[in-house]
Design an enzyme around this catalytic site. Sequence first.
Site, short mmCIF file in Angstrom:
data_model
loop_
_atom_site.label_atom_id
_atom_site.label_comp_id
_atom_site.label_asym_id
_atom_site.label_seq_id
_atom_site.Cartn_x
_atom_site.Cartn_y
_atom_site.Cartn_z
N LYS A 1 1.13 -1.61 0.14
CA LYS A 1 -0.03 -0.24 -0.16
C LYS A 1 1.58 1.07 -0.20
O LYS A 1 0.63 2.38 -0.57
CB LYS A 1 -0.53 -0.09 0.90
CG LYS A 1 -2.12 1.02 1.49
CD LYS A 1 -2.99 1.15 2.14
CE LYS A 1 -2.98 0.05 3.61
NZ LYS A 1 -3.06 1.62 4.25
N SER A 2 2.39 0.98 0.72
CA SER A 2 2.63 2.95 0.82
C SER A 2 3.12 2.78 -0.48
O SER A 2 3.55 3.89 -0.77
CB SER A 2 3.78 2.58 1.80
OG SER A 2 3.15 2.20 3.24
N ARG B 1 3.03 6.17 -2.80
CA ARG B 1 3.92 6.82 -3.48
C ARG B 1 4.36 6.76 -5.42
O ARG B 1 4.89 7.64 -5.94
CB ARG B 1 5.12 6.43 -3.03
CG ARG B 1 5.45 6.54 -1.77
CD ARG B 1 5.56 6.10 -0.84
NE ARG B 1 6.10 6.21 0.97
CZ ARG B 1 5.65 6.32 1.32
NH1 ARG B 1 4.05 5.83 1.67
NH2 ARG B 1 5.38 7.05 3.00
N GLY C 1 -4.95 7.55 5.37
CA GLY C 1 -4.14 8.61 6.49
C GLY C 1 -3.11 9.22 5.46
O GLY C 1 -2.01 9.92 5.32
N ARG D 1 -8.43 11.61 13.22
CA ARG D 1 -6.99 11.19 12.81
C ARG D 1 -6.02 12.76 12.94
O ARG D 1 -6.46 13.56 12.53
CB ARG D 1 -6.59 10.20 12.20
CG ARG D 1 -6.88 9.47 12.44
CD ARG D 1 -6.66 8.31 10.93
NE ARG D 1 -4.83 8.34 11.56
CZ ARG D 1 -4.14 6.98 10.90
NH1 ARG D 1 -5.28 6.55 9.87
NH2 ARG D 1 -3.12 6.92 10.95
N SER E 1 7.70 8.60 12.56
CA SER E 1 6.87 9.04 11.21
C SER E 1 7.32 8.92 9.93
O SER E 1 7.69 9.55 9.55
CB SER E 1 5.71 9.82 11.26
OG SER E 1 4.85 10.05 10.10
N GLN F 1 5.16 8.79 7.72
CA GLN F 1 4.13 9.95 6.51
C GLN F 1 4.65 11.47 7.05
O GLN F 1 4.66 11.73 6.12
CB GLN F 1 2.85 9.17 7.10
CG GLN F 1 1.97 8.61 7.28
CD GLN F 1 0.96 8.19 6.78
OE1 GLN F 1 0.33 8.91 7.93
NE2 GLN F 1 0.31 6.66 6.81
N ASP G 1 2.01 -1.99 11.82
CA ASP G 1 0.76 -1.52 10.87
C ASP G 1 0.77 -3.21 11.59
O ASP G 1 -0.28 -3.34 11.28
CB ASP G 1 1.32 -1.54 9.42
CG ASP G 1 1.03 -0.53 8.79
OD1 ASP G 1 0.55 1.07 10.19
OD2 ASP G 1 1.24 0.24 8.13
C1 S3P Z 1 3.30 4.87 6.07
C2 S3P Z 1 3.61 5.18 7.61
C3 S3P Z 1 3.14 4.76 8.67
C4 S3P Z 1 1.97 3.94 8.10
C5 S3P Z 1 0.69 3.92 7.11
C6 S3P Z 1 1.90 4.13 6.22
C7 S3P Z 1 3.55 5.39 4.77
O1 S3P Z 1 2.24 5.54 9.27
O2 S3P Z 1 0.99 2.99 10.24
O3 S3P Z 1 0.16 2.74 7.58
O4 S3P Z 1 3.32 4.59 4.11
O5 S3P Z 1 4.56 5.89 5.13
P1 S3P Z 1 2.80 6.95 10.12
O6 S3P Z 1 4.03 7.85 9.97
O7 S3P Z 1 1.97 7.84 11.06
O8 S3P Z 1 4.05 5.55 11.42
#
Ligand code: S3P
Length: 447
Positions: free
Chosen positions: A24-25, A29, A97, A125, A170, A172, A318
């Site tokens: 997913k990440s 991107r 998120g 959130r 984080s 993200q 996760d």
């Molecule tokens: C993610 C970073 C993580 C993870 C999320 C995906 C990302 O979050 O929990 O499911 O793709 O960069 P955080 O940056 O809040 O830790």
Amino acid sequence: MPVRGYRVAPGGTLVGEVGVPGDKSISHRAIMLGALADGATEVTGFLEGADSLATLAAFRNMGVQIVGPEAGRVHIQGVGRDGLTAPNGPLDVGNAGTAMRLLCGLLAGQPFESTLVGDASLSRRPMRRVTDPLAQMGAAIDTTPAGTAPLRIHPVDRLHGIDYAMPVASAQVKSCLLLAGLYADGETCVTEPAVTRDHTERMLATFSCPVQRDGARVCLRGGSRLTAAPVAVPADISSAAFFLVGASIAAGADLILPAVGVNPTRIGVLNILRAMGADIEIANRRDCGAEPVADLRVRSARLSGIEIPRDQVPLAIDEFPALFIAAACAEGETLLTGAEELRVKESDRIAVMAAGLVALGVDAEVLPDGIRIRGVGNGRLTGGTVHSHGDHRIAMAFAIAALRAAEPVVVQDSANVDTSFPGFAALAAGAGLDIEETAAVAAETAQ
Ligand code: S3P
């Protein structure tokens, strides 16, 4: 409206080969960088889940031509760093998120106004973790008084690079600031308090825009352009986690998970399960573009409770819903601390998992920053009804818990499983989980 759920019969096992969907990440991107690149990007293995599809739709709405996805293939006609156009309304990223936080940084540097909205869970959130440092860069972003979405992003004359020490580990936040940094004067640097996933840095390098890393600090020079490059998305280790745990706790299990991403910043789940005594082989290590992958073989094992090392927390962030099920089936106590971030995920994963574990007869104690779980050892969970609170990973974690239950496990609200793992129930059923997906089950009991 009926809410989808699962009814999972107790026992059973997991055998054979399971190909889990794309990461997913990395899928998010790939769309973002592909859209901003000069030239056309071909993505393979793209996750066709609601979260990454929301990102894809957002870029279409900003004038990017995207063909697909079809069987994981996506063709993105990049518009270049300055080629996005104003969307025709709020960009709705649903439950995602990652989409909201990364897009927030990218949109902060655009010459048009935009608004990011999400579903009820995402709208609760925290967003100040991105809007505060972006404001330091000169961005103009409104949140609600609680610091949550909707996010209204106003155009500004210029952004300037900052040197930011993140208070929370984080990926993200790091990625958001690097994307804003593409549009900023000078250098944007981010220091992480603990290692977090580095997919953005790897993909920026693939797109000929290298990020400099010096220890825990990454820096990017503003004004850089991206050059399109193919992206092959590995299978998502976060989705594989349910099968790694399921095959560990079920009797007679022997499962192969091919081509799973084993980026060192994501393998906390492997490290923690192995420390608990899991039987996981990591074979055929190879590269899938900029990311390492391997075939994982997992067999039943007797697990023992452990104190989870704090440095593994961001590397498995996760995977805790699945890991809590492993802990519930282990001999002895598992202690997790230093994981307050779990309280602000798609749900409060400490509270919601603890409630579900207790409903399945497990002794689980909530701590401010973690959980203590006393495993049933050789015994079984009782079975019962648990509520996912709309959290995809919690729904899947409790579905696999049925492999070690005495009675059926009913999971209320599985709809959001589609955000990260469309087809989970069918894939799990193919490997041996006796799972029935139904609207009626949850509708009878929905609160
Ligand atoms: C993610 C970073 C993580 C993870 C999320 C995906 C990302 O979050 O929990 O499911 O793709 O960069 P955080 O940056 O809040 O830790």
